[in-house]
Design a protein around this motif. Structure first.
Motif, PDB file in Angstrom:
ATOM      1  N   ARG A 200      46.158  71.173  33.511  1.00 17.01           N
ATOM      2  CA  ARG A 200      47.227  71.278  34.484  1.00 17.01           C
ATOM      3  C   ARG A 200      47.638  69.922  35.031  1.00 17.01           C
ATOM      4  NH1 ARG A 200      44.490  75.775  38.259  1.00 17.01           N
ATOM      5  NH2 ARG A 200      46.234  75.243  39.633  1.00 17.01           N
ATOM      6  N   THR A 201      46.717  68.993  35.093  1.00 20.65           N
ATOM      7  CA  THR A 201      47.013  67.643  35.575  1.00 20.65           C
ATOM      8  C   THR A 201      46.961  66.674  34.407  1.00 20.65           C
ATOM      9  OG1 THR A 201      46.071  68.128  37.758  1.00 20.65           O
ATOM     10  CG2 THR A 201      46.278  65.805  37.134  1.00 20.65           C
ATOM     11  N   TYR A 202      48.037  65.962  34.163  1.00 19.04           N
ATOM     12  CA  TYR A 202      48.106  65.025  33.034  1.00 19.04           C
ATOM     13  C   TYR A 202      49.258  64.053  33.278  1.00 19.04           C
ATOM     14  CZ  TYR A 202      52.035  67.940  31.580  1.00 19.04           C
ATOM     15  OH  TYR A 202      53.225  68.626  31.555  1.00 19.04           O
ATOM     16  N   ALA A 203      49.328  62.997  32.470  1.00 17.60           N
ATOM     17  CA  ALA A 203      50.415  62.027  32.557  1.00 17.60           C
ATOM     18  C   ALA A 203      51.609  62.530  31.763  1.00 17.60           C
ATOM     19  CB  ALA A 203      49.951  60.665  32.014  1.00 17.60           C
ATOM     20  N   GLY A 204      52.709  62.775  32.441  1.00 21.49           N
ATOM     21  CA  GLY A 204      53.903  63.262  31.772  1.00 21.49           C
ATOM     22  C   GLY A 204      54.537  62.202  30.892  1.00 21.49           C
ATOM     23  N   ASP A 205      55.332  62.643  29.912  1.00 17.89           N
ATOM     24  CA  ASP A 205      55.965  61.688  28.991  1.00 17.89           C
ATOM     25  C   ASP A 205      57.443  61.474  29.282  1.00 17.89           C
ATOM     26  OD1 ASP A 205      57.190  64.004  28.095  1.00 17.89           O
ATOM     27  OD2 ASP A 205      56.134  64.074  26.180  1.00 17.89           O
ATOM     28  N   GLY A 206      57.997  62.170  30.275  1.00 14.34           N
ATOM     29  CA  GLY A 206      59.381  61.961  30.646  1.00 14.34           C
ATOM     30  C   GLY A 206      60.403  62.668  29.769  1.00 14.34           C
ATOM     31  N   VAL A 207      59.955  63.390  28.737  1.00 10.91           N
ATOM     32  CA  VAL A 207      60.899  64.071  27.840  1.00 10.91           C
ATOM     33  C   VAL A 207      60.534  65.541  27.606  1.00 10.91           C
ATOM     34  CG1 VAL A 207      61.607  61.965  26.655  1.00 10.91           C
ATOM     35  CG2 VAL A 207      59.650  63.264  25.791  1.00 10.91           C
ATOM     36  N   SER A 208      59.288  65.912  27.813  1.00  3.27           N
ATOM     37  CA  SER A 208      58.862  67.289  27.575  1.00  3.27           C
ATOM     38  C   SER A 208      59.120  68.144  28.809  1.00  3.27           C
ATOM     39  CB  SER A 208      57.375  67.340  27.204  1.00  3.27           C
ATOM     40  OG  SER A 208      57.131  66.635  26.009  1.00  3.27           O
ATOM     41  N   GLY A 209      59.105  69.448  28.600  1.00  9.31           N
ATOM     42  CA  GLY A 209      59.320  70.358  29.714  1.00  9.31           C
ATOM     43  C   GLY A 209      59.683  71.738  29.232  1.00  9.31           C
ATOM     44  N   MET A 210      60.722  72.320  29.825  1.00  5.30           N
ATOM     45  CA  MET A 210      61.109  73.688  29.472  1.00  5.30           C
ATOM     46  C   MET A 210      62.536  73.964  29.917  1.00  5.30           C
ATOM     47  SD  MET A 210      58.783  75.664  32.313  1.00  5.30           S
ATOM     48  CE  MET A 210      58.393  74.799  33.851  1.00  5.30           C
ATOM     49  N   GLU A 211      63.141  74.941  29.274  1.00  7.42           N
ATOM     50  CA  GLU A 211      64.405  75.488  29.725  1.00  7.42           C
ATOM     51  C   GLU A 211      64.114  76.860  30.327  1.00  7.42           C
ATOM     52  OE1 GLU A 211      66.880  75.507  26.289  1.00  7.42           O
ATOM     53  OE2 GLU A 211      67.362  73.372  26.437  1.00  7.42           O
ATOM     54  N   VAL A 212      64.727  77.158  31.468  1.00  7.35           N
ATOM     55  CA  VAL A 212      64.437  78.399  32.184  1.00  7.35           C
ATOM     56  C   VAL A 212      65.726  79.068  32.622  1.00  7.35           C
ATOM     57  CG1 VAL A 212      62.141  77.724  32.986  1.00  7.35           C
ATOM     58  CG2 VAL A 212      64.151  77.078  34.321  1.00  7.35           C
ATOM     59  N   TRP A 213      65.617  80.379  32.863  1.00 12.88           N
ATOM     60  CA  TRP A 213      66.796  81.168  33.281  1.00 12.88           C
ATOM     61  C   TRP A 213      66.312  82.546  33.725  1.00 12.88           C
ATOM     62  CZ3 TRP A 213      69.219  85.687  31.289  1.00 12.88           C
ATOM     63  CH2 TRP A 213      70.555  85.895  31.707  1.00 12.88           C
ATOM     64  N   GLY A 214      67.068  83.182  34.576  1.00 14.30           N
ATOM     65  CA  GLY A 214      66.857  84.591  34.878  1.00 14.30           C
ATOM     66  C   GLY A 214      65.550  84.910  35.582  1.00 14.30           C
ATOM     67  N   PHE A 215      65.340  84.334  36.763  1.00 18.71           N
ATOM     68  CA  PHE A 215      64.106  84.581  37.510  1.00 18.71           C
ATOM     69  C   PHE A 215      64.185  85.907  38.269  1.00 18.71           C
ATOM     70  CE2 PHE A 215      64.281  80.001  36.996  1.00 18.71           C
ATOM     71  CZ  PHE A 215      62.986  79.695  36.646  1.00 18.71           C
ATOM     72  N   GLN A 216      63.033  86.572  38.349  1.00 17.60           N
ATOM     73  CA  GLN A 216      62.981  87.862  39.056  1.00 17.60           C
ATOM     74  C   GLN A 216      61.623  88.039  39.718  1.00 17.60           C
ATOM     75  OE1 GLN A 216      65.340  91.037  37.606  1.00 17.60           O
ATOM     76  NE2 GLN A 216      63.617  92.435  37.475  1.00 17.60           N
ATOM     77  N   LEU A 217      61.645  88.471  40.967  1.00 15.16           N
ATOM     78  CA  LEU A 217      60.439  88.862  41.698  1.00 15.16           C
ATOM     79  C   LEU A 217      60.700  90.265  42.230  1.00 15.16           C
ATOM     80  CD1 LEU A 217      57.639  88.100  42.893  1.00 15.16           C
ATOM     81  CD2 LEU A 217      58.854  87.292  44.926  1.00 15.16           C
ATOM     82  N   GLU A 218      59.819  91.203  41.883  1.00 19.09           N
ATOM     83  CA  GLU A 218      60.025  92.599  42.258  1.00 19.09           C
ATOM     84  C   GLU A 218      58.698  93.245  42.613  1.00 19.09           C
ATOM     85  OE1 GLU A 218      61.262  94.986  38.772  1.00 19.09           O
ATOM     86  OE2 GLU A 218      60.692  93.235  37.579  1.00 19.09           O
ATOM     87  N   ALA A 219      58.758  94.261  43.436  1.00 21.38           N
ATOM     88  CA  ALA A 219      57.569  95.040  43.752  1.00 21.38           C
ATOM     89  C   ALA A 219      57.186  95.880  42.546  1.00 21.38           C
ATOM     90  CB  ALA A 219      57.824  95.924  44.960  1.00 21.38           C
ATOM     91  N   GLY A 220      55.865  96.017  42.317  1.00 19.33           N
ATOM     92  CA  GLY A 220      55.399  96.827  41.204  1.00 19.33           C
ATOM     93  C   GLY A 220      54.554  96.032  40.242  1.00 19.33           C
ATOM     94  N   ASP A 221      53.902  96.748  39.319  1.00 16.14           N
ATOM     95  CA  ASP A 221      52.950  96.104  38.416  1.00 16.14           C
ATOM     96  C   ASP A 221      53.488  95.952  36.993  1.00 16.14           C
ATOM     97  OD1 ASP A 221      52.900  98.726  37.583  1.00 16.14           O
ATOM     98  OD2 ASP A 221      50.788  99.074  38.062  1.00 16.14           O
ATOM     99  N   THR A 222      54.795  96.143  36.801  1.00 14.92           N
ATOM    100  CA  THR A 222      55.407  96.011  35.481  1.00 14.92           C
ATOM    101  C   THR A 222      56.763  95.333  35.616  1.00 14.92           C
ATOM    102  OG1 THR A 222      54.370  98.093  34.792  1.00 14.92           O
ATOM    103  CG2 THR A 222      56.176  97.274  33.432  1.00 14.92           C
ATOM    104  N   PRO A 223      57.086  94.387  34.739  1.00 16.78           N
ATOM    105  CA  PRO A 223      58.424  93.789  34.810  1.00 16.78           C
ATOM    106  C   PRO A 223      59.480  94.774  34.336  1.00 16.78           C
ATOM    107  CG  PRO A 223      57.250  92.965  32.880  1.00 16.78           C
ATOM    108  CD  PRO A 223      56.268  93.786  33.657  1.00 16.78           C
ATOM    109  N   THR A 224      60.543  94.932  35.121  1.00 20.73           N
ATOM    110  CA  THR A 224      61.676  95.719  34.673  1.00 20.73           C
ATOM    111  C   THR A 224      62.762  94.777  34.170  1.00 20.73           C
ATOM    112  OG1 THR A 224      62.802  95.788  36.829  1.00 20.73           O
ATOM    113  CG2 THR A 224      61.122  97.474  36.394  1.00 20.73           C
ATOM    114  N   SER A 225      63.833  95.325  33.628  1.00 23.17           N
ATOM    115  CA  SER A 225      64.885  94.499  33.050  1.00 23.17           C
ATOM    116  C   SER A 225      65.479  93.566  34.101  1.00 23.17           C
ATOM    117  CB  SER A 225      65.975  95.378  32.435  1.00 23.17           C
ATOM    118  OG  SER A 225      66.584  96.177  33.430  1.00 23.17           O
ATOM    119  N   TYR A 226      65.995  92.458  33.616  1.00 22.36           N
ATOM    120  CA  TYR A 226      66.504  91.402  34.493  1.00 22.36           C
ATOM    121  C   TYR A 226      67.698  91.873  35.317  1.00 22.36           C
ATOM    122  CZ  TYR A 226      68.992  87.119  35.759  1.00 22.36           C
ATOM    123  OH  TYR A 226      69.677  86.131  36.436  1.00 22.36           O
ATOM    124  N   ILE A 227      67.668  91.528  36.631  1.00 20.94           N
ATOM    125  CA  ILE A 227      68.742  91.846  37.570  1.00 20.94           C
ATOM    126  C   ILE A 227      69.313  90.529  38.094  1.00 20.94           C
ATOM    127  CG2 ILE A 227      69.333  93.072  39.693  1.00 20.94           C
ATOM    128  CD1 ILE A 227      66.653  94.644  39.310  1.00 20.94           C
TER     129      ILE A 227
END
Length: 290
Positions: A200-227
């Motif tokens: 979890r702790t390391y020296a970053g390289d300035g180019v790596s990472g991730m693309e993200v989209w469509g965040f959801q936080l909902e009550a319950g123990d199963t993910p439902t379709s994106y809202i």
């Protein structure tokens, strides 16, 4: 005996008093209007069936844009312009790139108060596509002490989640991941981060990472379709399918159902009713006892 093809609305009534999302045969997420049935598809274009879900609310008010004023927080991750192709085909995916610090490279949904009920179980989900040779981790973590109340490490290519989470492969190299666990008090927040070879702790390289989209936080123990949300919480209503009695109904009969485990199909006095959570593929009414 000759078979007659009929559409769903000729055989049954489908209701959902709100919009709802599904994936098309081409693997693209789309939002359908209220009362439109959602025939869902896999990342390979395989038909999964009619998607039925209970009511759910996305508690994240900024589900597809990353703004500190909207409650987002990033540490050693640099947000870029939201201009990459997202799972819905729009240029709204956000690229988060690690800086070169030796530290944790992570982000969180960190409003003044993420949830109101601290007795429930919650599920946090989002769409992700990795950039560079990095792995992904998510957690419900105390913002001040760093204590994890739930954590998951994902092996995206293998479709595996090490911990209380899920991975769903999508088209275009995207995945939808989730984590389920408690948010027992106000300082516990949903986090996600890039890791290097499990560290979890390391020296970053300035180019790596991730693309993200469509965040959801909902009550319950199963993910439902994106809202999708844009400034406020949004609730998707429950789906229901009902086929009223017709000439097919005899004095006695039973059902044969092909569906996911969470789908409930009931033979009532007035007809057949289906609801629950999952994909419904077929219902057959057979005369006589089961």
């Amino acid at each position: 005996m000759a078979l007659t093809l009929k559409s769903l609305n000729e055989l049954a009534t489908f209701t959902r008093p709100s919009g709802g999302g599904r994936f098309t045969p081409a693997g693209q997420f789309e939002w359908l209007d209220q009362n439109q049935p959602r025939f869902d598809y896999s990342n390979l274009g395989e038909a999964l069936g009619l998607l039925l879900e209970p009511q759910a609310t996305n508690l994240i008010t900024a589900s597809s844009y990353f703004d500190v004023a909207a409650g987002w927080y990033a540490s050693n991750l640099i947000p870029g312009a939201a201009q990459n192709t997202a799972p819905d085909g729009t240029n709204t995916a956000l690229r988060l790139i690690e800086n070169t610090a030796t530290a944790q490279h992570r982000a969180a949904w960190a409003p003044d108060q993420a949830v109101e009920d601290y007795t429930q179980t919650y599920t946090f989900s989002f769409f992700v596509r990795m950039v560079g040779n990095r792995t992904l981790r998510a957690s419900f973590t105390d913002f001040y002490t760093g204590q994890d109340h739930a954590q998951v490490t994902y092996s995206l290519g293998s479709g595996l989640a090490d911990g209380p989470g899920t991975v769903r492969a999508l088209a275009g190299g995207w995945y939808r991941v989730s984590i389920t666990g408690p948010i027992p008090y106000i300082d516990v927040l949903p986090y996600f981060q890039v890791t290097q070879a499990g560290s979890r702790t390391y020296a970053g390289d300035g180019v790596s990472g991730m693309e993200v989209w469509g965040f959801q936080l909902e009550a319950g123990d199963t993910p439902t379709s994106y809202i999708p949300t844009n400034g406020s919480q949004v609730t998707r209503a429950a789906d229901q399918l009902f086929a009223a009695n017709g000439p097919w109904r005899g004095a006695a009969g039973h059902l044969q159902v092909e569906a996911d485990e969470g789908v409930n199909v009931v033979l009532e006095d007035s007809g057949i009713r289906a609801a629950g959570q999952g994909h419904l593929r077929s219902i057959r009414y057979l005369p006589g006892a089961a």
